[in-house]
Structure formats: structure tokens, C-alpha cells
Write a protein that holds these residues in place. Structure first.
Motif, PDB file in Angstrom:
ATOM      1  N   SER A 165     -19.840  -7.383 -14.925  1.00 32.59           N
ATOM      2  CA  SER A 165     -18.406  -7.680 -14.910  1.00 32.59           C
ATOM      3  C   SER A 165     -17.593  -6.432 -15.206  1.00 32.59           C
ATOM      4  O   SER A 165     -17.678  -5.859 -16.296  1.00 32.59           O
ATOM      5  CB  SER A 165     -18.092  -8.762 -15.957  1.00 32.59           C
ATOM      6  OG  SER A 165     -16.720  -8.724 -16.298  1.00 32.59           O
ATOM      7  N   TRP A 166     -16.811  -6.025 -14.220  1.00 37.89           N
ATOM      8  CA  TRP A 166     -15.979  -4.835 -14.411  1.00 37.89           C
ATOM      9  C   TRP A 166     -14.967  -5.051 -15.528  1.00 37.89           C
ATOM     10  O   TRP A 166     -14.737  -4.159 -16.343  1.00 37.89           O
ATOM     11  CB  TRP A 166     -15.217  -4.494 -13.127  1.00 37.89           C
ATOM     12  CG  TRP A 166     -16.102  -3.990 -12.033  1.00 37.89           C
ATOM     13  CD1 TRP A 166     -16.436  -4.648 -10.873  1.00 37.89           C
ATOM     14  CD2 TRP A 166     -16.786  -2.743 -11.988  1.00 37.89           C
ATOM     15  NE1 TRP A 166     -17.282  -3.870 -10.122  1.00 37.89           N
ATOM     16  CE2 TRP A 166     -17.508  -2.696 -10.773  1.00 37.89           C
ATOM     17  CE3 TRP A 166     -16.866  -1.649 -12.857  1.00 37.89           C
ATOM     18  CZ2 TRP A 166     -18.290  -1.614 -10.407  1.00 37.89           C
ATOM     19  CZ3 TRP A 166     -17.649  -0.568 -12.484  1.00 37.89           C
ATOM     20  CH2 TRP A 166     -18.350  -0.554 -11.281  1.00 37.89           C
ATOM     21  N   GLU A 167     -14.355  -6.244 -15.577  1.00 39.21           N
ATOM     22  CA  GLU A 167     -13.326  -6.523 -16.594  1.00 39.21           C
ATOM     23  C   GLU A 167     -13.923  -6.382 -17.984  1.00 39.21           C
ATOM     24  O   GLU A 167     -13.394  -5.703 -18.841  1.00 39.21           O
ATOM     25  CB  GLU A 167     -12.751  -7.944 -16.441  1.00 39.21           C
ATOM     26  CG  GLU A 167     -11.790  -8.111 -15.285  1.00 39.21           C
ATOM     27  CD  GLU A 167     -12.497  -8.085 -13.930  1.00 39.21           C
ATOM     28  OE1 GLU A 167     -13.665  -8.538 -13.865  1.00 39.21           O
ATOM     29  OE2 GLU A 167     -11.917  -7.581 -12.946  1.00 39.21           O
ATOM     30  N   ARG A 168     -15.039  -7.079 -18.183  1.00 37.21           N
ATOM     31  CA  ARG A 168     -15.620  -7.094 -19.517  1.00 37.21           C
ATOM     32  C   ARG A 168     -16.086  -5.698 -19.944  1.00 37.21           C
ATOM     33  O   ARG A 168     -15.870  -5.285 -21.065  1.00 37.21           O
ATOM     34  CB  ARG A 168     -16.787  -8.084 -19.560  1.00 37.21           C
ATOM     35  CG  ARG A 168     -16.707  -9.014 -20.743  1.00 37.21           C
ATOM     36  CD  ARG A 168     -17.854 -10.000 -20.790  1.00 37.21           C
ATOM     37  NE  ARG A 168     -18.040 -10.735 -19.551  1.00 37.21           N
ATOM     38  CZ  ARG A 168     -19.228 -10.808 -18.909  1.00 37.21           C
ATOM     39  NH1 ARG A 168     -20.292 -10.195 -19.381  1.00 37.21           N
ATOM     40  NH2 ARG A 168     -19.326 -11.505 -17.806  1.00 37.21           N
ATOM     41  N   ARG A 191     -11.623   2.585 -12.087  1.00 35.06           N
ATOM     42  CA  ARG A 191     -11.037   1.554 -12.949  1.00 35.06           C
ATOM     43  C   ARG A 191     -10.500   2.149 -14.234  1.00 35.06           C
ATOM     44  O   ARG A 191      -9.430   1.790 -14.708  1.00 35.06           O
ATOM     45  CB  ARG A 191     -12.084   0.493 -13.279  1.00 35.06           C
ATOM     46  CG  ARG A 191     -12.416  -0.345 -12.098  1.00 35.06           C
ATOM     47  CD  ARG A 191     -13.042  -1.628 -12.592  1.00 35.06           C
ATOM     48  NE  ARG A 191     -12.954  -2.620 -11.547  1.00 35.06           N
ATOM     49  CZ  ARG A 191     -12.273  -3.750 -11.642  1.00 35.06           C
ATOM     50  NH1 ARG A 191     -11.641  -4.045 -12.758  1.00 35.06           N
ATOM     51  NH2 ARG A 191     -12.247  -4.600 -10.646  1.00 35.06           N
ATOM     52  N   TYR A 197      -6.571   2.424 -15.644  1.00 37.96           N
ATOM     53  CA  TYR A 197      -6.190   2.015 -16.995  1.00 37.96           C
ATOM     54  C   TYR A 197      -5.507   3.161 -17.735  1.00 37.96           C
ATOM     55  O   TYR A 197      -4.470   2.994 -18.368  1.00 37.96           O
ATOM     56  CB  TYR A 197      -7.441   1.551 -17.755  1.00 37.96           C
ATOM     57  CG  TYR A 197      -7.180   1.192 -19.185  1.00 37.96           C
ATOM     58  CD1 TYR A 197      -6.715  -0.079 -19.531  1.00 37.96           C
ATOM     59  CD2 TYR A 197      -7.392   2.124 -20.197  1.00 37.96           C
ATOM     60  CE1 TYR A 197      -6.459  -0.403 -20.851  1.00 37.96           C
ATOM     61  CE2 TYR A 197      -7.136   1.810 -21.523  1.00 37.96           C
ATOM     62  CZ  TYR A 197      -6.672   0.546 -21.843  1.00 37.96           C
ATOM     63  OH  TYR A 197      -6.429   0.229 -23.158  1.00 37.96           O
ATOM     64  N   THR A 245     -15.059  -2.739 -19.164  1.00 37.69           N
ATOM     65  CA  THR A 245     -14.093  -1.662 -19.388  1.00 37.69           C
ATOM     66  C   THR A 245     -13.011  -2.033 -20.413  1.00 37.69           C
ATOM     67  O   THR A 245     -12.067  -1.287 -20.623  1.00 37.69           O
ATOM     68  CB  THR A 245     -13.407  -1.258 -18.059  1.00 37.69           C
ATOM     69  OG1 THR A 245     -12.920  -2.434 -17.410  1.00 37.69           O
ATOM     70  CG2 THR A 245     -14.373  -0.561 -17.128  1.00 37.69           C
ATOM     71  N   ASP A 246     -13.161  -3.190 -21.048  1.00 35.51           N
ATOM     72  CA  ASP A 246     -12.190  -3.635 -22.037  1.00 35.51           C
ATOM     73  C   ASP A 246     -12.306  -2.788 -23.312  1.00 35.51           C
ATOM     74  O   ASP A 246     -13.319  -2.829 -24.009  1.00 35.51           O
ATOM     75  CB  ASP A 246     -12.472  -5.120 -22.350  1.00 35.51           C
ATOM     76  CG  ASP A 246     -11.487  -5.680 -23.348  1.00 35.51           C
ATOM     77  OD1 ASP A 246     -10.649  -4.911 -23.866  1.00 35.51           O
ATOM     78  OD2 ASP A 246     -11.557  -6.894 -23.619  1.00 35.51           O
ATOM     79  N   THR A 256     -17.568  -2.780 -26.068  1.00 38.15           N
ATOM     80  CA  THR A 256     -17.911  -2.061 -24.829  1.00 38.15           C
ATOM     81  C   THR A 256     -18.180  -0.586 -25.111  1.00 38.15           C
ATOM     82  O   THR A 256     -17.917  -0.096 -26.216  1.00 38.15           O
ATOM     83  CB  THR A 256     -16.717  -2.095 -23.848  1.00 38.15           C
ATOM     84  OG1 THR A 256     -15.600  -1.428 -24.481  1.00 38.15           O
ATOM     85  CG2 THR A 256     -16.311  -3.512 -23.499  1.00 38.15           C
TER      86      THR A 256
END
Ligand code: ARG
Length: 574
Positions: free
Chosen positions: A444-447, A399, A403, A449-450, A455
């Protein structure tokens, strides 16, 4: 002594002229309200509550007025005043700045814990039981949390000077190994075993379990095999120990990737020589009662902990029996003063029972502590629900790579693969440690790696950016600067934030709560980026450049030390 403590001491000295007061009684510090900038304000009710002997202060207002009237300035505090609700001390800001930044400079890699008293010989050895997965079974979310939180507990104890023994207490014994052996005869593949033992053994285990449901003969053979193991049959043990060694080896490489260390890979299989001793002790102390079906139990009703079976009717041991035996083994092999078990909160009651039986068994109150944590919900990768730790680490890395590849600056990064792996790991670790450990959380992957949210990626960016300031400005770090130059609000906020780090570390050590530290690092990083947006370092007059450089360097050193305690390797360039 930390800078904050020196200032608290100076205030306590003033108050002590009127009633005994310790620095710790000054609970509010350096959080000056906007209109009281440059002042430390102490709320009277709070102060009164923390003083040992509040009786002379029936009339608080008169008391504080007396303190203000009799105030004598010193190098830390310039003046004092009082109103009906607060006592105010005007502090010498540039002296404070100097004390804080010079301390960071001086302590450098031990800033944050250098002030803590070293443990005495009688409390020095701490044993920590963490990670502890079960061989041939999934390394589940609970094991991941135990690994992460346990590693933090290890590092913070080591930093303060404890002698830490980190034990990975593998689930490597029991009937399931008989089953695995039977399964391996049928489904085993030597080359798969060698290339990826964890996956292969798990596959075999799943297949044979399914078979066993249809065919009771398999179960019988598994029991027979395990019995041979318990009796010490060399052939049976040879295969088991080979599986065990291979599993440990491949776990070790994942732990290395995670930057997690153990002193000992032990496990339930290693305590056998102590099981008899544990049972004998329980027997001698008259703690065993026979249950209806012929098993032996310890009655803990008087402690409201129920009855605990410690020996099956057929004489075999249980999870608790092996833990009791391991207490005896650890006492002998790694004489510890305190033992910490980092295991999910669903085992809280189990540990209460086990600790109580241990104390009764050895007739002393052992210092045993269970550090529990909540569940991770919804942990899955693209392949589905997670079974293997490696898949989690790989997905996190993928991920981040996606990005980074989408980001125009990628060409500047040399070792993009390593950086992505480290960032992925930081994302997982920080997500795990940012809420109070007792709470459940949603994976949560989204949260996680933001890069803009709170994070691990954000913390790493903050660190790399601070390193960038040092690199680009080319200014030498020196502790001898004009501290009065640092007077902008952004600078003062950052100094204040840096100054509280030692207190945060002390609290985290006390509570074994990594979230305290993680949330502090978020605040520190926000204060750093606010200051760096506002305070140029390069192309300023020399004195300003030097003073600001020392400030940013100190912020970076503090962030680095905090990340270190959390088991995260800070990234210098990304
Ligand atoms: N292997 C166990 C499990 O997966 C955890 C072991 C924890 N440590 C202990 N001494 N009981 O649940």
C-alpha cells in the motif's frame, strides 16, 4: 557485558545464594509497573519455570522471603522485598542510566552487537543466496523481498564478525535463453538493448513467447539453440553472455540505489562443470531410480518428501540438479560453514528436498537453511502491475516528492531529489520488514509513505529530528554527566528502551526476523519523540542540558545502528 546483563547478574548473584541461578533465568527486567517505579519485579511462577532446578521451591513464598531477608545491597541493587506473587528489587536508577548511556557512548557505531561473541573459525563463513532474479523475466515481488531480507541477514552477520559471501544466484540458464536468442533475431534492437537491456530483453521475450504459442517451429529452434549453448558453441554462448553481462550491469545500478551488495554474481549457468559430479555422486551412492519415462529420480519417501526428478530423460538438468551442483561448487570455491537461502516460502518443500538430497549426496549433514517469506499482494504502480523493480523505486520517490513539495518547509531542504529517493526506499524497506516475514502482506503506497504512521518515513523523521536537537543546541556530547538528573518518566522510558537494543539484535540474529528490529525501532522512536516534546535541551542549566543531550544522542545512535542493520541509510536533515 551489557548494562541489562550487569543488573541481571547482580540479581542472579543474590538468588544464587539459595539456588543456582544464571542471568538468563531473570526473564523479566526493567519493566517496572507504575506503582513499582524504580523496582524490577519478577513474577514467581515465571522465575520458577526458568530456573534449572525448581525443586527447592515448593514453597516459593518462603523461598523468596528468605532471599529478601538475606539480601546484601551492591552498586546495582539497593534492596529486595517479596510478596506472595513477586520478588522486587529496587535498583539504582542512576547507576543503570550511567551504565546504559556510557556503553552507547563507548561502543557508538557497534552498540547493539559489540557484546555478542565473535564467531569461531569453525563457524565463521556464511554464504547467503539472495535476490536471485531471472534474466529476461520479471523481477517480481518475491525477488524484492529476497533482496531486502537477504541484505538484512548479510549486514547483521557482518556486524557480528562473520565472513559473509553474498551470492546473487541468477536464473540465467535454460531453454528460455534459446527462445530469447530466436526472439532477438526477429525483434532485437541494438540501441534499445544498450540503453535499457532489462526492459528490452523482457519485451523481446514476451513477444517471442507469444509467437511460439502460434508456431511450433520457434520452439524447435529455441531448443536447438539451447542445445548449442549446452554443448559450448562459442557463438551461441557469446550472445548469451553479452545479454547476461548487460543485465547484471543494469541490475547492479539498481542494487546500488537500494544500497545492496553482493560478493558474487553467480547463477545457474555457472554450475555446469559440477553437474556431472553431482550426478556421479548420486549414482555412486545408489540414490537414483529410473522413472517410467526414462528420467532419473531420488526417492525421498522415507523422509516423507516424495520423489524428486534430478535428470530428464534426454539427459538435461533441472532447477534442482543445478542447485545440487551449486552446493558442490560452493563447498569447493567458497568453503562455507553455513549456507542460507533467502527464497519465498512457496519453495519451502523444494528446499527440504534439495537439502535432503545434498546431505545424502555428500554424506554429511551440511548446515543449509532456507529463510522463507510470504507474498506481497497488490503491488502495482500507475503504469499497472509491476514488472520492474525500478518502477517501484521511482514511484516511491515520486510520491515522496509530491508530499514534500506540498509541504511548506521544502525550501530548507537542499538536495530534495536524493532525500526523496532515500525516503522512498526506506518506505519500501520498512513496509516489507515490519510484519513477520512468513506472513503475506498487502502492498500500500498510502500506508507506507505516511509520515505519522509506523513507516520508514517516520523512522527517518525521528532520526533527522534527533540530529536537529544536536545541531540546534550546540552542546558537546560528553559521557561524564550527572546521571541522576534524568529522572522524569519520559527520560526513564527512553533509557529503558535504549537498554534493550542489544537483546533485540541478539534475537533478530537468532531468528533472522527483521520485524523484531523494526518494531523495536518504532517503540524507540516513539519514546524519543515523547521525551523530546517534554525535555528541553537548550536554554537549561548546563548540567541538565548536558545530561539530556547525552540521552538524545544515545537514542539517535541506537536508531542509526538499527537502521544500518536493516540496510537503511539514516537521513540527517530533511
Ligand atoms: N531464480 C529463482 C526464482 O526466481 C530463485 C533462486 C533461489 N536460489 C536458489 N539457490 N535456488 O525462483
Amino acid at each position: 557485558m551489557t548494562a541489562v546483563l550487569k543488573f541481571k547478574q547482580a540479581i542472579a548473584n543474590q538468588l544464587s545464594k539459595h539456588t543456582p541461578c544464571q542471568p538468563k533465568d531473570i526473564t523479566t527486567f526493567m519493566r517496572p509497573s507504575k506503582k513499582q517505579q524504580g523496582h524490577i519485579s519478577i513474577a514467581l511462577p515465571k522465575l520458577n519455570a526458568s530456573l534449572q532446578d525448581p525443586t527447592p521451591h515448593q514453597d516459593l513464598v518462603a523461598w523468596t522471603q528468605r532471599i529478601a531477608d538475606n539480601f546484601e545491597p551492591n552498586e546495582f541493587i539497593e534492596s529486595a522485598s517479596a510478596d506472595t506473587t513477586n520478588l522486587f528489587f529496587k535498583f539504582n536508577q542512576s547507576e543503570f542510566t550511567k551504565q546504559v548511556l556510557q556503553q552507547v557512548y563507548h561502543d557508538n557505531k557497534s552498540y547493539g552487537w559489540s557484546h555478542l561473541p565473535k564467531p569461531t573459525a569453525s563457524q565463521r563463513t556464511v554464504l547467503i543466496d539472495y535476490s536471485s532474479p531471472n534474466i529476461a523475466k520479471p523481477f517480481h515481488a518475491g525477488h524484492l523481498r529476497s533482496t531486502i531480507i537477504g541484505n538484512f541477514i548479510r549486514i547483521i552477520h557482518e556486524a557480528v564478525g562473520y565472513n559473509v559471501i553474498g551470492i546473487n544466484y541468477l536464473g540465467d540458464w535454460g531453454k528460455q535463453y534459446g527462445l530469447l536468442a530466436v526472439g532477438f533475431e526477429k525483434y532485437g534492437d541494438e540501441s534499445k538493448l544498450i540503453s535499457d537491456p532489462i526492459h528490452h530483453l523482457y519485451q523481446v521475450y514476451v513477444q517471442i513467447n507469444a509467437d511460439a504459442k502460434q508456431d511450433s517451429e520457434i520452439d524447435r529452434r529455441a531448443n536447438e539453440y539451447f542445445k548449442k549453448m549446452e554443448e559450448g558453441d562459442p557463438t551461441a554462448l557469446e550472445q548469451w553472455s553479452r545479454f547476461r553481462d548487460m543485465s547484471i550491469k543494469s541490475y547492479a545500478s539498481i542494487y546500488e540505489r537500494l544500497n545492496v551488495k553482493f560478493d558474487v554474481y553467480s547463477g545457474e549457468s555457472q554450475v555446469n562443470p559440477y553437474i556431472q559430479q553431482a550426478q556421479d555422486l548420486l549414482h555412486q551412492k545408489n540414490l537414483l531410480t529410473r522413472t517410467n519415462d526414462g528420467a532419473y529420480a531420488v526417492d525421498l519417501e522415507q523422509y516423507k518428501l516424495g520423489k524428486v526428478v534430478v535428470q530428464r530423460a534426454d539427459g538435461t538438468s533441472l532447477y534442482v540438479t543445478r542447485d545440487l551442483a551449486s552446493v558442490l561448487m560452493r563447498k569447493q570455491v567458497y568453503p562455507f560453514q553455513k549456507a542460507i537461502y533467502v527464497v519465498g516460502s512457496e519453495q519451502s518443500n523444494y528446499f527440504k528436498q534439495m537439502f535432503q538430497i545434498s546431505n545424502l549426496m555428500v554424506d554429511t549433514k551440511l548446515d543449509l537453511q532456507h529463510v522463507g517469506f510470504g507474498r506481497i499482494k497488490g503491488m502495482s504502480t500507475r503504469k499497472g502491475t509491476v514488472v520492474f523493480l525500478q518502477d517501484i523505486l521511482d514511484t516511491a520517490k515520486e510520491r515522496i516528492l509530491e508530499y514534500m513539495n506540498a509541504n511548506a518547509e521544502k525550501s530548507q531542504i537542499k538536495d530534495i531529489d536524493t532525500i526523496a529517493d532515500q525516503l522512498g526506499m526506506s518506505a519500501i524497506l520498512i513496509q516489507d520488514m515490519k510484519s513477520k516475514r512468513g506472513k503475506d502482506y498487502e502492498f500500500s503506497w498510502e500506508r507506507m509513505t505516511d509520515a505519522r504512521g509506523d513507516t520508514g518515513v517516520f523512522l527517518q523523521y525521528a532520526h533527522a529530528r534527533a540530529c536537529g536537537i544536536e545541531r540546534k543546541s550546540g552542546i558537546e556530547i560528553t559521557p561524564h554527566v550527572d546521571f541522576s538528573i534524568l529522572k522524569e518518566k519520559e527520560a526513564l522510558d527512553l533509557i529503558q528502551s535504549i537498554s534493550t537494543f542489544p537483546e533485540v539484535v541478539e534475537n533478530a540474529l537468532q531468528s533472522l526476523e527483521p520485524s523484531t528490529l523494526v518494531n523495536y525501532l518504532f517503540k524507540l522512536s516513539h519514546a524519543t519523540s515523547a521525551a523530546s516534546a517534554f525535555l528541553r535541551v537548550k536554554d537549561m542549566d548546563t548540567d541538565t542540558s548536558k545530561a539530556r543531550m547525552l540521552l538524545f544522542w544515545s537514542a539517535r545512535a541506537t536508531l542509526r545502528n538499527g537502521l544500518h542493520l536493516l540496510g537503511i541509510k539514516p537521513i540527517k536533515k530533511m
